[in-house]
Scaffold this motif. Sequence first.
Motif, mmCIF file in Angstrom:
data_model
loop_
_atom_site.group_PDB
_atom_site.id
_atom_site.type_symbol
_atom_site.label_atom_id
_atom_site.label_comp_id
_atom_site.label_asym_id
_atom_site.label_seq_id
_atom_site.Cartn_x
_atom_site.Cartn_y
_atom_site.Cartn_z
ATOM 1 N N CYS A 223 0.829 -1.208 0.000
ATOM 2 C CA CYS A 223 0.000 0.000 0.000
ATOM 3 C C CYS A 223 0.863 1.257 0.000
ATOM 4 C CB CYS A 223 -0.942 -0.004 1.200
ATOM 5 S SG CYS A 223 -0.113 -0.202 2.776
ATOM 6 N N VAL A 224 2.010 1.202 0.696
ATOM 7 C CA VAL A 224 2.914 2.359 0.733
ATOM 8 C C VAL A 224 3.475 2.622 -0.658
ATOM 9 C CG1 VAL A 224 5.039 3.281 1.720
ATOM 10 C CG2 VAL A 224 3.513 1.914 3.129
ATOM 11 N N ARG A 225 3.908 1.554 -1.314
ATOM 12 C CA ARG A 225 4.492 1.703 -2.657
ATOM 13 C C ARG A 225 3.430 2.119 -3.674
ATOM 14 N NH1 ARG A 225 6.589 -3.778 -3.694
ATOM 15 N NH2 ARG A 225 5.578 -4.370 -1.742
ATOM 16 N N PHE A 226 2.204 1.595 -3.542
ATOM 17 C CA PHE A 226 1.145 2.001 -4.469
ATOM 18 C C PHE A 226 0.842 3.495 -4.328
ATOM 19 C CE2 PHE A 226 -3.238 3.104 -5.274
ATOM 20 C CZ PHE A 226 -3.392 2.683 -6.576
ATOM 21 N N SER A 227 0.651 3.949 -3.093
ATOM 22 C CA SER A 227 0.268 5.359 -2.909
ATOM 23 C C SER A 227 1.384 6.294 -3.358
ATOM 24 C CB SER A 227 -0.114 5.625 -1.452
ATOM 25 O OG SER A 227 0.962 5.342 -0.596
ATOM 26 N N THR A 228 2.629 5.890 -3.165
ATOM 27 C CA THR A 228 3.750 6.754 -3.552
ATOM 28 C C THR A 228 3.997 6.724 -5.055
ATOM 29 O OG1 THR A 228 4.754 6.264 -1.420
ATOM 30 C CG2 THR A 228 6.174 7.280 -3.059
ATOM 31 N N GLU A 229 3.960 5.526 -5.655
ATOM 32 C CA GLU A 229 4.385 5.365 -7.052
ATOM 33 C C GLU A 229 3.232 5.544 -8.042
ATOM 34 O OE1 GLU A 229 6.207 1.517 -7.118
ATOM 35 O OE2 GLU A 229 7.515 2.017 -5.437
ATOM 36 N N ILE A 230 2.097 4.923 -7.789
ATOM 37 C CA ILE A 230 0.992 4.946 -8.751
ATOM 38 C C ILE A 230 0.068 6.132 -8.486
ATOM 39 C CG2 ILE A 230 -0.878 3.628 -9.807
ATOM 40 C CD1 ILE A 230 1.745 2.197 -10.133
ATOM 41 N N ALA A 231 -0.389 6.265 -7.214
ATOM 42 C CA ALA A 231 -1.351 7.325 -6.886
ATOM 43 C C ALA A 231 -0.681 8.685 -6.764
ATOM 44 C CB ALA A 231 -2.087 6.977 -5.592
ATOM 45 N N GLY A 232 0.611 8.704 -6.454
ATOM 46 C CA GLY A 232 1.336 9.974 -6.395
ATOM 47 C C GLY A 232 1.032 10.810 -5.173
ATOM 48 N N VAL A 233 0.649 10.168 -4.066
ATOM 49 C CA VAL A 233 0.429 10.900 -2.812
ATOM 50 C C VAL A 233 1.301 10.275 -1.726
ATOM 51 C CG1 VAL A 233 -1.909 11.671 -3.337
ATOM 52 C CG2 VAL A 233 -1.590 9.451 -2.273
ATOM 53 N N GLN A 234 1.865 11.125 -0.869
ATOM 54 C CA GLN A 234 2.753 10.636 0.191
ATOM 55 C C GLN A 234 1.954 10.446 1.480
ATOM 56 O OE1 GLN A 234 6.021 10.047 -0.391
ATOM 57 N NE2 GLN A 234 5.990 10.778 -2.494
ATOM 58 N N ASP A 235 0.830 9.750 1.408
ATOM 59 C CA ASP A 235 -0.054 9.650 2.569
ATOM 60 C C ASP A 235 0.327 8.517 3.513
ATOM 61 O OD1 ASP A 235 -1.467 11.776 1.693
ATOM 62 O OD2 ASP A 235 -3.195 10.674 0.949
ATOM 63 N N ARG A 241 10.242 0.372 14.395
ATOM 64 C CA ARG A 241 11.253 -0.629 14.038
ATOM 65 C C ARG A 241 10.931 -1.945 14.721
ATOM 66 N NH1 ARG A 241 17.164 1.587 15.116
ATOM 67 N NH2 ARG A 241 17.651 -0.318 13.990
ATOM 68 N N GLY A 242 11.455 -3.038 14.165
ATOM 69 C CA GLY A 242 11.286 -4.340 14.785
ATOM 70 C C GLY A 242 9.830 -4.736 14.916
ATOM 71 N N SER A 243 9.474 -5.267 16.081
ATOM 72 C CA SER A 243 8.088 -5.702 16.273
ATOM 73 C C SER A 243 7.143 -4.519 16.438
ATOM 74 C CB SER A 243 7.982 -6.612 17.498
ATOM 75 O OG SER A 243 8.324 -5.893 18.660
ATOM 76 N N GLY A 244 7.697 -3.314 16.628
ATOM 77 C CA GLY A 244 6.859 -2.114 16.730
ATOM 78 C C GLY A 244 6.593 -1.452 15.397
ATOM 79 N N GLU A 245 6.992 -2.109 14.320
ATOM 80 C CA GLU A 245 6.830 -1.535 12.981
ATOM 81 C C GLU A 245 5.354 -1.563 12.578
ATOM 82 O OE1 GLU A 245 9.950 -1.984 9.394
ATOM 83 O OE2 GLU A 245 8.735 -3.740 9.777
ATOM 84 N N GLU A 246 4.857 -0.473 12.008
ATOM 85 C CA GLU A 246 3.467 -0.446 11.551
ATOM 86 C C GLU A 246 3.283 0.547 10.413
ATOM 87 O OE1 GLU A 246 0.844 2.149 14.340
ATOM 88 O OE2 GLU A 246 2.138 0.979 15.664
ATOM 89 N N ILE A 247 2.240 0.303 9.620
ATOM 90 C CA ILE A 247 1.884 1.186 8.503
ATOM 91 C C ILE A 247 0.941 2.260 9.036
ATOM 92 C CG2 ILE A 247 0.715 1.322 6.258
ATOM 93 C CD1 ILE A 247 3.063 -0.371 5.878
ATOM 94 N N GLY A 248 1.123 3.491 8.594
ATOM 95 C CA GLY A 248 0.206 4.540 9.019
ATOM 96 C C GLY A 248 0.458 5.830 8.276
ATOM 97 N N THR A 249 -0.279 6.851 8.654
ATOM 98 C CA THR A 249 -0.071 8.182 8.083
ATOM 99 C C THR A 249 0.852 8.939 9.035
ATOM 100 O OG1 THR A 249 -2.067 8.913 9.201
ATOM 101 C CG2 THR A 249 -2.300 8.259 6.919
ATOM 102 N N TYR A 250 1.726 9.751 8.486
ATOM 103 C CA TYR A 250 2.716 10.440 9.312
ATOM 104 C C TYR A 250 2.028 11.414 10.272
ATOM 105 C CZ TYR A 250 5.862 8.463 5.877
ATOM 106 O OH TYR A 250 6.541 7.590 5.083
ATOM 107 N N VAL A 251 0.989 12.088 9.795
ATOM 108 C CA VAL A 251 0.175 12.938 10.661
ATOM 109 C C VAL A 251 -1.260 12.448 10.520
ATOM 110 C CG1 VAL A 251 1.654 14.964 10.556
ATOM 111 C CG2 VAL A 251 -0.068 14.646 8.797
ATOM 112 N N GLU A 252 -2.124 12.795 11.436
ATOM 113 C CA GLU A 252 -3.518 12.347 11.375
ATOM 114 C C GLU A 252 -4.215 12.980 10.172
ATOM 115 O OE1 GLU A 252 -5.657 10.257 12.924
ATOM 116 O OE2 GLU A 252 -3.871 9.373 13.826
ATOM 117 N N LYS A 253 -4.321 12.251 9.092
ATOM 118 C CA LYS A 253 -4.984 12.771 7.895
ATOM 119 C C LYS A 253 -5.619 11.620 7.132
ATOM 120 C CE LYS A 253 -2.700 13.751 4.216
ATOM 121 N NZ LYS A 253 -1.832 14.275 3.167
ATOM 122 N N LEU A 254 -6.529 11.955 6.245
ATOM 123 C CA LEU A 254 -7.204 10.945 5.446
ATOM 124 C C LEU A 254 -6.398 10.672 4.184
ATOM 125 C CD1 LEU A 254 -10.833 12.371 5.657
ATOM 126 C CD2 LEU A 254 -9.684 10.846 7.248
#
Length: 745
Positions: A223-235, A241-254
């Motif tokens: 999803c990160v690569r799709f939004s950056t490469e195809i959709a063209g948004v850095q959302d 890091r490690g087991s605390g690694e997670e996907i999310g938005t850098y700031v609270e945004k849609l």
Amino acid sequence: MGLGQLASRALLRSTGLTASKPHRLLLRRAVVSTPELHNSEAAAVEAPPEPDLPKRTPVAGARVHFPNPDDAIEVFVDGYPVKIPKGMTVLQACEVAGVDIPRFCYHDRLSIAGNCRMCLVEVEKSPKPVASCAMPALPGMKIKTDTPLAKKAREGVMEFLLMNHPLDCPICDQGGECDLQDQSMAFGSDRGRFTEMKRSVVDKNLGPLVKTVMTRCIQCTRCVRFSTEIAGVQDLGMLGRGSGEEIGTYVEKLMTSELSGNVIDICPVGALTSKPFAFKARNWELKGTESIDVTDAVGSNIRIDSRGPEVMRILPRLNEDINEEWISDKTRFFYDGLKRQRLNDPMIRGADGRFKAVSWRDALAVVAEVIHQVRPQEIVGVAGKLSDAESMMALKDFLNKMGSNNIWCEGNGPSPNADLRSGYIMNTSISGLEKADVFLLVGTQPRVEAAMVNARIRKTVRATNAKVGYIGPSANFNYDHEHLGTGPETLTELAEGRHPFCSALSNAKNPAIIIGAGIFGRKDKDAIFSVVETIAKNINAVRPDWNGLNVLLLNAAQAAALDLGLVPESDKSIESAKFIYLMGADDENVDKLPDDAFVVYQGHHGDRGVYRANVILPASAFTEKEGTYANTEGCAQTTVPAVPTVGDARDDWKIIRALSEVAGVPLPYDTLSGIRSRIRTVAPNLLHVDEREPAAFSSAFLRPEVKDKPDKAPFETAVDNFYMTDSITRASKIMAQCSALLSKK
């Protein structure tokens, strides 16, 4: 004499067989020793050929294209030789050899991450298993995909992935179409050894379309690569890091992209699912129908999943020439509008201004009676944005039989130029845009007008650093561009060679000019097209091997309407009309109509056109009928009925055929094949389904010279609200939510 011959003679003596007894027969085989085979060197030279291996079918019908045959290399997959172009990965080589390698993070249209490690294979002379998605194939490489080492490695990876994965399968919307389920079944162990507490992750709010259950995430980063490469948004991004690694938005945004719904398809687990579809149905309960999208002029290929009479969801279908495997959010989520504000029964407005439901016979009789009371030149027909070619052909034939030729399609303007197809289609083709090295966008914002065309332009800009020049009001693009100006004066400067962007255009090998269909509504459109054609001649954009002069249409019906010749005789026909037939036309300005005009509205939704109507004739939507549509590049495609019609609605062309019978001017066809035979005489290209028919002549050289100069008025935005453009999207609750959040931004 060899040992074999001596042995056979001794056998003859012992059995007493001689030449004097010919009646007894013995079948015998002499075993002859060949001395040459005792020589090891001769044996090496004359080794028997390897047995022919059965021919394998590539995975999912994959085809290999060799740009340069000399660059082909041979590798061996499980002993099977396969030829591939240089630069392919081991995983792609395995697919060509017919071996399906499990994977989570790898996707054909995204960059390679190599972080899930599920695609491990054994390569000869490699000390440990290698990630096949990231390892380039080398000549003579021997790849083993089914060895105990590869199986053990995949089992270990799967055990790690399932370590923190919740046991949500019974309540997960991905169940039944989940890569993790399938691959755990095929490549995983039958038990786990993890006994500690599973970690959990807080869910994110990505908006009204994408539902998140981030505890299920396996950090594949698709999803990160799709939004950056195809959709063209850095959302989206990876945090921690490690087991605390997670996907999310850098700031609270849609997630603000118009392609955000595609992350639902590419997510291999149930971390990102469809919010409107949540807990509505299981995928095995649904019936899939292959159709096309009509919310814009791209004609994206879709699959309509339905259960009984209801459309449950819409998914993309692979078509490399049009939408690849993506669709816009409007295409994916507008389906709930198909069951809201629908017209069920024929209705007539009474003396008190209220509508009363009547039978088809009564409604058609009233319309037929009124149409005979007005003069032919006072009869007007308008086809809507979602009209199919068959219904437009029937409406044109009916009005012609009534003596009127005042018929047009919404969005084509008061006096469209339909003489040459090259003047209103995308001549480069959607996939052909990838060959362009400079783009000039004139009065068009592809991101909101045709999201899939915009995705193709972005793909080209990323791949080749193509330059983009834009003329029009300030707009939000998701790739680098130069805003050259806002109006026709900039076009004149480019035509006269006075603008700095001229050097980029003239140096381009394959320049592409894209004109927005919003220009069709301007009074000076002929002058603008003339200036653009001058630019095209100056930069050699139109030649036998390349036609870079394109028009980007807005609506699904526009190309077919112009192909069929829906051009009005008079620019002012609506002001003098006494009878107007609106076939799904909701955006036509009916304020100019005389107060005593009789309005017939034929459509599937109670939208804007209903308020002025005297008679309402309910029609079927595109999901309920078979119809032909031509997209912006001139490719004809057909819709197929996925669900039954609502109430007493009928197909558009059937209503017009019945009306012609009641009016005493019956049309000469009463079947779909009959109406298509009629279309063959007018626009045969519309019957070449799934084939793009290129324009035979270029309008740049055949259009008559225009002496008028363009106005100084700047270009206007053609689409104000991406999520609400037609009667179905305006009836959709999901699109209303998207629109409300869009206006807040």
